[in-house]
Design a protein around this motif. Structure first.
Motif, PDB file in Angstrom:
ATOM      1  N   SER A  92       0.818  -1.218   0.000  1.00  0.00           N
ATOM      2  CA  SER A  92       0.000   0.000   0.000  1.00  0.00           C
ATOM      3  C   SER A  92       0.848   1.263   0.000  1.00  0.00           C
ATOM      4  O   SER A  92       0.474   2.275  -0.599  1.00  0.00           O
ATOM      5  CB  SER A  92      -0.934   0.001   1.212  1.00  0.00           C
ATOM      6  N   HIS A  93       2.012   1.209   0.654  1.00  0.00           N
ATOM      7  CA  HIS A  93       2.831   2.416   0.771  1.00  0.00           C
ATOM      8  C   HIS A  93       3.926   2.517  -0.292  1.00  0.00           C
ATOM      9  O   HIS A  93       4.696   3.479  -0.290  1.00  0.00           O
ATOM     10  CB  HIS A  93       3.466   2.500   2.159  1.00  0.00           C
ATOM     11  N   SER A  94       4.021   1.572  -1.212  1.00  0.00           N
ATOM     12  CA  SER A  94       5.106   1.584  -2.206  1.00  0.00           C
ATOM     13  C   SER A  94       5.218   2.900  -2.975  1.00  0.00           C
ATOM     14  O   SER A  94       6.331   3.389  -3.209  1.00  0.00           O
ATOM     15  CB  SER A  94       4.944   0.416  -3.182  1.00  0.00           C
ATOM     16  N   PRO A  95       4.094   3.527  -3.388  1.00  0.00           N
ATOM     17  CA  PRO A  95       4.231   4.794  -4.129  1.00  0.00           C
ATOM     18  C   PRO A  95       4.810   5.951  -3.321  1.00  0.00           C
ATOM     19  O   PRO A  95       5.101   7.003  -3.892  1.00  0.00           O
ATOM     20  CB  PRO A  95       2.785   5.100  -4.563  1.00  0.00           C
ATOM     21  N   MET A  96       4.995   5.782  -2.013  1.00  0.00           N
ATOM     22  CA  MET A  96       5.627   6.853  -1.234  1.00  0.00           C
ATOM     23  C   MET A  96       7.060   7.107  -1.679  1.00  0.00           C
ATOM     24  O   MET A  96       7.639   8.142  -1.343  1.00  0.00           O
ATOM     25  CB  MET A  96       5.596   6.525   0.260  1.00  0.00           C
ATOM     26  N   ARG A  97       7.629   6.179  -2.440  1.00  0.00           N
ATOM     27  CA  ARG A  97       8.963   6.419  -3.003  1.00  0.00           C
ATOM     28  C   ARG A  97       8.978   7.680  -3.864  1.00  0.00           C
ATOM     29  O   ARG A  97      10.029   8.302  -4.049  1.00  0.00           O
ATOM     30  CB  ARG A  97       9.385   5.224  -3.858  1.00  0.00           C
ATOM     31  N   LEU A  98       7.827   8.036  -4.400  1.00  0.00           N
ATOM     32  CA  LEU A  98       7.746   9.184  -5.301  1.00  0.00           C
ATOM     33  C   LEU A  98       7.738  10.519  -4.556  1.00  0.00           C
ATOM     34  O   LEU A  98       7.930  11.563  -5.170  1.00  0.00           O
ATOM     35  CB  LEU A  98       6.484   9.076  -6.166  1.00  0.00           C
TER      36      LEU A  98
ATOM     37  N   GLY B  80     -12.210  21.763  14.512  1.00  0.00           N
ATOM     38  CA  GLY B  80     -13.219  22.341  13.634  1.00  0.00           C
ATOM     39  C   GLY B  80     -12.790  22.384  12.185  1.00  0.00           C
ATOM     40  O   GLY B  80     -13.477  22.963  11.338  1.00  0.00           O
ATOM     41  N   LYS B  81     -11.652  21.765  11.868  1.00  0.00           N
ATOM     42  CA  LYS B  81     -11.116  21.770  10.499  1.00  0.00           C
ATOM     43  C   LYS B  81     -10.906  20.335  10.025  1.00  0.00           C
ATOM     44  O   LYS B  81     -10.911  19.395  10.815  1.00  0.00           O
ATOM     45  CB  LYS B  81      -9.799  22.549  10.438  1.00  0.00           C
ATOM     46  N   GLU B  82     -10.690  20.201   8.721  1.00  0.00           N
ATOM     47  CA  GLU B  82     -10.480  18.881   8.135  1.00  0.00           C
ATOM     48  C   GLU B  82      -9.004  18.497   8.169  1.00  0.00           C
ATOM     49  O   GLU B  82      -8.131  19.327   7.879  1.00  0.00           O
ATOM     50  CB  GLU B  82     -10.962  18.854   6.680  1.00  0.00           C
ATOM     51  N   LEU B  83      -8.742  17.255   8.516  1.00  0.00           N
ATOM     52  CA  LEU B  83      -7.396  16.711   8.379  1.00  0.00           C
ATOM     53  C   LEU B  83      -7.094  16.572   6.892  1.00  0.00           C
ATOM     54  O   LEU B  83      -7.907  16.041   6.130  1.00  0.00           O
ATOM     55  CB  LEU B  83      -7.308  15.347   9.062  1.00  0.00           C
ATOM     56  N   ARG B  84      -5.938  17.054   6.472  1.00  0.00           N
ATOM     57  CA  ARG B  84      -5.569  17.017   5.058  1.00  0.00           C
ATOM     58  C   ARG B  84      -4.364  16.103   4.852  1.00  0.00           C
ATOM     59  O   ARG B  84      -3.478  16.025   5.699  1.00  0.00           O
ATOM     60  CB  ARG B  84      -5.231  18.428   4.553  1.00  0.00           C
ATOM     61  N   TYR B  85      -4.344  15.442   3.708  1.00  0.00           N
ATOM     62  CA  TYR B  85      -3.256  14.528   3.371  1.00  0.00           C
ATOM     63  C   TYR B  85      -2.439  15.084   2.212  1.00  0.00           C
ATOM     64  O   TYR B  85      -3.002  15.546   1.215  1.00  0.00           O
ATOM     65  CB  TYR B  85      -3.809  13.157   2.974  1.00  0.00           C
ATOM     66  N   GLU B  86      -1.123  15.003   2.341  1.00  0.00           N
ATOM     67  CA  GLU B  86      -0.253  15.316   1.202  1.00  0.00           C
ATOM     68  C   GLU B  86      -0.387  14.237   0.137  1.00  0.00           C
ATOM     69  O   GLU B  86      -0.225  14.507  -1.048  1.00  0.00           O
ATOM     70  CB  GLU B  86       1.203  15.397   1.665  1.00  0.00           C
ATOM     71  N   GLY B  87      -0.644  13.019   0.579  1.00  0.00           N
ATOM     72  CA  GLY B  87      -0.825  11.927  -0.366  1.00  0.00           C
ATOM     73  C   GLY B  87      -1.528  10.760   0.293  1.00  0.00           C
ATOM     74  O   GLY B  87      -1.293  10.470   1.468  1.00  0.00           O
ATOM     75  N   LEU B  88      -2.422  10.115  -0.461  1.00  0.00           N
ATOM     76  CA  LEU B  88      -3.091   8.892  -0.024  1.00  0.00           C
ATOM     77  C   LEU B  88      -2.712   7.786  -0.997  1.00  0.00           C
ATOM     78  O   LEU B  88      -2.973   7.884  -2.196  1.00  0.00           O
ATOM     79  CB  LEU B  88      -4.613   9.073  -0.020  1.00  0.00           C
ATOM     80  N   MET B  89      -2.090   6.750  -0.470  1.00  0.00           N
ATOM     81  CA  MET B  89      -1.621   5.644  -1.295  1.00  0.00           C
ATOM     82  C   MET B  89      -2.468   4.403  -1.066  1.00  0.00           C
ATOM     83  O   MET B  89      -3.164   4.293  -0.065  1.00  0.00           O
ATOM     84  CB  MET B  89      -0.167   5.312  -0.935  1.00  0.00           C
ATOM     85  N   GLY B  90      -2.333   3.457  -1.977  1.00  0.00           N
ATOM     86  CA  GLY B  90      -3.098   2.220  -1.888  1.00  0.00           C
ATOM     87  C   GLY B  90      -4.368   2.326  -2.711  1.00  0.00           C
ATOM     88  O   GLY B  90      -4.829   3.416  -3.053  1.00  0.00           O
TER      89      GLY B  90
END
Length: 395
Positions: free
Chosen positions: A93-99, A242-252
């Protein structure tokens, strides 16, 4: 073991044209259940291997698991399937984190289980802190379990380097500890030993992999996946700030990036085997409508859009992807895992056309039509037979 094949089939192999298609195979619920191989998987690879025990077409194994090393998963599959699976055929699932090289030099808090640090280092991250290490540095942060609370109040620390980002590689063991300490890092801008009057926003970068809400093991009902943990973290962050958690990237799966990454590995696999013809048709076989089927259909939609406008926009992010040579990604749903046509609670298309509950991640949105597989078959053997017939290949 490798299967012997008749001479007629060996002759057909020699005359077979180079493949222009490849497989993206899910693992849990398609090839194995827990640690037991599904018999249909052995039959499927009987069709996919040549007399020398080599794959006749490019194949990658795409799993949303991430609590094992890539080479360890390859060895596990090799033992179960009876032929040599190479590490670069396995996409965790985390393999694309190489990018995400822009984060590789940051000091990152890493959450999950298994060989966390080894996996993160293999992805390119150089400075890592585990949740357990953070807890040891700041014992007063973890207060849910009465037995684990410190007996005395430790002296405050001011020598702990700031954390600069968060890696969520998979579901942890002690959810309450990980949820608390991740929140502490985000709310303190990476300095959990201090307190800030106002939580910073945007918060530190967060990279996450595996958004599966549920997955199938030996139990009769699906088990919680990392997507459930992410749902908890997002709900807590929203409630507190009161705010949304944001992701720099979602893999998998069903992330577009994962499918782009998989296509690149299929292409390189074909090049190594000397198959000059471009890989045009991808076939994604999975058991989970919300990750496998949704993701394959989303990627197919992306490929069609890219062709119609004459250029590829690519998935969002600061990476560069080679132009895709694929023209289609066909989704094939099997009934040996999460999805079962007999189970009313199965997260597939609802009877009568009603919308099923959305088990996917918040950031992927929801388009009910993408849950509908191009083909529904009993198992992976039937899926392979279907594809080989469709491509005009000998069974």
């Amino acid at each position: 073991m490798l299967w012997a094949q008749p001479k007629k089939k060996q002759l057909e192999e020699k005359l077979q044209r180079p493949p222009t298609f490849g497989f993206l195979l899910d693992i849990d619920g398609v090839l194995v259940r827990g640690h037991r191989i599904i018999p249909a998987a052995q039959e499927a690879f009987h069709k996919l291997l040549n007399p020398e025990g080599q794959l006749r077409v490019p194949v990658v194994f795409v799993t949303n698991a991430g609590n094992i090393l890539q080479h360890g998963k390859a060895q596990e599959l090799s033992a179960l399937l009876g032929f040599q699976v190479e590490p670069d055929q396995v996409i965790l699932s985390h393999s694309p984190m190489r990018l995400f090289s822009q984060h590789h030099e940051r000091r990152m808090l890493v959450s999950g289980q298994g060989p966390l640090v080894e996996n993160a280092r293999a992805l390119g991250f150089k400075s890592l802190v585990t949740v357990d290490e953070l807890r040891a540095a700041f014992p007063v942060l973890d207060m849910v379990d009465l037995q684990r609370r410190p007996k005395t109040t430790p002296l405050p620390r001011n020598d702990f380097p700031a954390i600069e980002g968060v890696l969520l590689l998979g579901e942890p063991v002690r959810w309450e500890t990980s949820l608390q300490l991740i929140m502490d890092v985000l709310l303190s801008d990476g300095n959990p030993g201090t307190g800030l009057a106002t939580a910073p926003y945007p918060h530190l970068p967060v990279l996450a992999s595996n958004t599966d809400l549920l997955w199938m093991a030996e139990a009769k009902m699906p088990r919680f996946g990392h997507g459930t943990f992410l749902l908890c973290l997002e709900a807590i962050y929203r409630k507190v700030t009161g705010k949304e958690l944001r992701y720099e990237g979602l893999m998998g799966k069903p992330s577009l990036l994962t499918y782009q990454y998989a296509e690149g590995l299929l292409r390189r696999q074909a090049e190594r085997r000397g198959w000059a013809a471009p890989i045009r048709n991808l076939y994604a076989v999975g058991d989970n409508p919300m990750s496998d089927i949704y993701g394959a259909n989303l990627f197919h939609q992306y490929l069609q859009t890219a062709r119609s406008v004459g250029a590829e926009e690519g998935a969002r992010g600061p990476w560069k992807q080679q132009p895709s040579t694929a023209r289609s990604c066909t989704s094939i749903l099997v009934c040996t895992g999460v999805y079962s046509p007999e189970a009313p609670e199965s997260p597939g298309p609802a009877p009568g056309g009603g919308a099923p509950p959305f088990h996917g991640h918040r950031d992927f949105g929801f388009s009910p039509g993408l849950l509908e597989a191009a083909h529904v078959v009993s198992d992976v053997h039937e899926a392979v037979q279907l594809v080989l017939r469709k491509e005009g290949w000998a069974l």
